[in-house]
Design an enzyme around this catalytic site. Sequence first.
Site, PDB file in Angstrom:
ATOM      1  N   ALA A  35       0.826  -1.205   0.000  1.00  0.00           N
ATOM      2  CA  ALA A  35       0.000   0.000   0.000  1.00  0.00           C
ATOM      3  C   ALA A  35       0.859   1.255   0.000  1.00  0.00           C
ATOM      4  O   ALA A  35       0.585   2.217  -0.719  1.00  0.00           O
ATOM      5  CB  ALA A  35      -0.926  -0.009   1.218  1.00  0.00           C
ATOM      6  N   LEU A  84      -1.576  -3.417 -14.856  1.00  0.00           N
ATOM      7  CA  LEU A  84      -2.641  -2.434 -15.046  1.00  0.00           C
ATOM      8  C   LEU A  84      -2.330  -1.115 -14.352  1.00  0.00           C
ATOM      9  O   LEU A  84      -1.643  -1.077 -13.333  1.00  0.00           O
ATOM     10  CB  LEU A  84      -3.963  -2.981 -14.500  1.00  0.00           C
ATOM     11  CG  LEU A  84      -4.436  -4.321 -15.071  1.00  0.00           C
ATOM     12  CD1 LEU A  84      -5.753  -4.726 -14.426  1.00  0.00           C
ATOM     13  CD2 LEU A  84      -4.589  -4.239 -16.581  1.00  0.00           C
ATOM     14  N   LYS A 115      -9.254  -8.165  -7.575  1.00  0.00           N
ATOM     15  CA  LYS A 115      -7.812  -8.192  -7.839  1.00  0.00           C
ATOM     16  C   LYS A 115      -7.143  -9.019  -6.746  1.00  0.00           C
ATOM     17  O   LYS A 115      -7.094  -8.621  -5.593  1.00  0.00           O
ATOM     18  CB  LYS A 115      -7.246  -6.773  -7.850  1.00  0.00           C
ATOM     19  CG  LYS A 115      -5.783  -6.685  -8.232  1.00  0.00           C
ATOM     20  CD  LYS A 115      -5.341  -5.227  -8.289  1.00  0.00           C
ATOM     21  CE  LYS A 115      -3.877  -5.128  -8.685  1.00  0.00           C
ATOM     22  NZ  LYS A 115      -2.989  -5.709  -7.655  1.00  0.00           N
ATOM     23  N   GLU A 170      -3.165 -15.945 -10.820  1.00  0.00           N
ATOM     24  CA  GLU A 170      -2.362 -15.638  -9.632  1.00  0.00           C
ATOM     25  C   GLU A 170      -2.181 -16.904  -8.802  1.00  0.00           C
ATOM     26  O   GLU A 170      -3.146 -17.654  -8.583  1.00  0.00           O
ATOM     27  CB  GLU A 170      -3.062 -14.584  -8.763  1.00  0.00           C
ATOM     28  CG  GLU A 170      -3.213 -13.237  -9.419  1.00  0.00           C
ATOM     29  CD  GLU A 170      -1.951 -12.392  -9.343  1.00  0.00           C
ATOM     30  OE1 GLU A 170      -1.140 -12.619  -8.428  1.00  0.00           O
ATOM     31  OE2 GLU A 170      -1.787 -11.505 -10.198  1.00  0.00           O
TER      32      GLU A 170
END
Length: 661
Positions: A35, A84, A115, A170
């Site tokens: 983050a 992205l 995601k 993933e």
Amino acid sequence: MTKIEAEQRILKLRKLIDEYRYHYHVLDESIMSEAAADSLKHELSELEKQYPELITPDSPTQRVAGRPLDKFEKVKHKERMISLSDVFFEDELCEWDNSNTKLVGPVQEYFTDIKMDGLACALHYEGGSLEKAVTRGDGMIGEDVTMNVRTIENVPLKIDAPGHVEVRGEIVIFKRDFEELNQKQQKRGEKPFANPRNLAAGSIRQLDPRIAASRRLRFMAYDLVEPNLAKHSEAYAWLKQMGFRTSGEDRVFKSLGDVIQEIQRLETSRQDLPFNTDGMVIKINDRAVYQKLGIVGKTPRGAVAYKYPAEESSTRVRDIVISIGRTGAATPVAILDPVVVAGSTVRHASLHNADEIARLDVRIGDTVIIYKAGDIIPQIKEVLVSLRPENAKAFDYEEALRSQYPELEFERPTGEVVYRVKGEDSKLILKRAIEYYASKPALNIEGLGEKNVAALIDAGLVRSIADLYRLRPEKIAMLGRFAKLSARKIVQAIEESKHPPLAKFIAALGIRHVGTQTAATLAQGFTSIEKLQEASEDELLKLPDIGQIVAESILAWFADEDNAKLLRELKELGVEPQFIDQATLPLAGQSYIISGTLDNMGREEAEERLRALGATVTSSVTKTTTALIVGLKPGKSKLEKAAKLGIPLLDESGFQNLLKS
């Protein structure tokens, strides 16, 4: 920020982001949270948008992260594995949509999916058999990890499809499996794993396939490269038919408004998903349109990742101010460039004490990572020293106390980490705070004079201002000093103070340097206590008569954890200040000064009467003064200056007529 400053900032950001990317994607270790890294990347992207001439081919915004490890065979992807663009706000999502509409016309369908937070991998099948598994790597060249991927139980080793098939997805570890693995680690006396994403990536990059087999890895498909079906939704249906697991959160929508509603839904429900996620992917469902839009740099135009509010972010320290709490403790607070963390705008962070400042080595001008959990005041996690400006100086705590509170003395008792006001105890400070809260310039609560306040505090019935609103007549009457009738009257007076004028409430809080006139200015400028609580330094300084010292004092007061708790409690107890628009009152825009003694009322009452009619009351004569109100024995200097500037004089009779009019 000038172009030169932006260029210097960009160079520092690129270096730090590249260091993070190398550790995260190549070495499978984190030097900061994802983050926080996202926040730095977003800042870099915004600066490059502002100064596109500073963009270089090696910028982190222009390439996919990571390089393949030497211990695995390198494999070139047949089709580049792209990443992205990130958006953090709904208006950024709308900008993305508007840009696409200009190029290809209105979008007919949007495809969305959660995601997932794992290791990106491409599976290649020939004649229905799994032939090769390749990591993303740098997007062009990845690593052959086939032997490890074959150990993942939910990866089909054979599918019912001829020719070449490429599936991307993933590799993740579910949250419950991660917790069980860490419990086993702790039982063995070994260090627990940091997070599921790093564990999944590290497991796949082990030379011994038995390690990967022991980690409960899962492959979650999110794209079908070959065969190239007409829509992303059709590709997902095909993947499920072939036996691949997807997130189960994929949806198709006709409008961007519906997409935004889905974003909001997933924001509240994503904590219940079995895997970690930090956002949602939005694609144009029609793959022909998607491919027609092409790729800009490293990202496709036809897709975007909406990132949910991070629990961490990076920002810069603009100042460090010190707040004096109700116990006399001096608490330092970092004033920050505003940044959104966990869904709310953060403007300051608690630094706790001088030792914490020294431990973090935080300085004014530093770029820091802040975090927020629940409703607590944000904290500084670490300082990004590599982004420190050259002129940043170590914070001198004792010098800051002397400059911010020149009239007070402080001491740090032996064995304590907190500086306190010398010669004051917490009870005495609390008594003064409540006396002022109940005084005429503030909320004017009848019955709460000095002696009664002292009795309530000494008896333990009141430990904070909020406790006033918890008092019951029967408890007060038990003290002996109060009769039943007087106890009821006090409680009734307190109850009647729950809806005070906003200006009086601000004054009642006892914020340092904020008197009745400054409180009136703040009330008029912000219209609610919540807006004032969220005010930035720049917003405060725009108001008349609010200087740097006053602004810092206000910021420090609202940043103090005790004060934030007090405001929450008062609101829960029904205290709701009311904004009164001064512009609608008879004396709005007028300014008065009182000099000398009045016969019919005291100075405080006279000033209060003027403010109640919308006037401003000041202490010195200026060319904007409407009139000087003159009582007995007025100040000579004020009279002389009024005469010099041609300011009218009002005697007490004229003042009374003004109030009546």
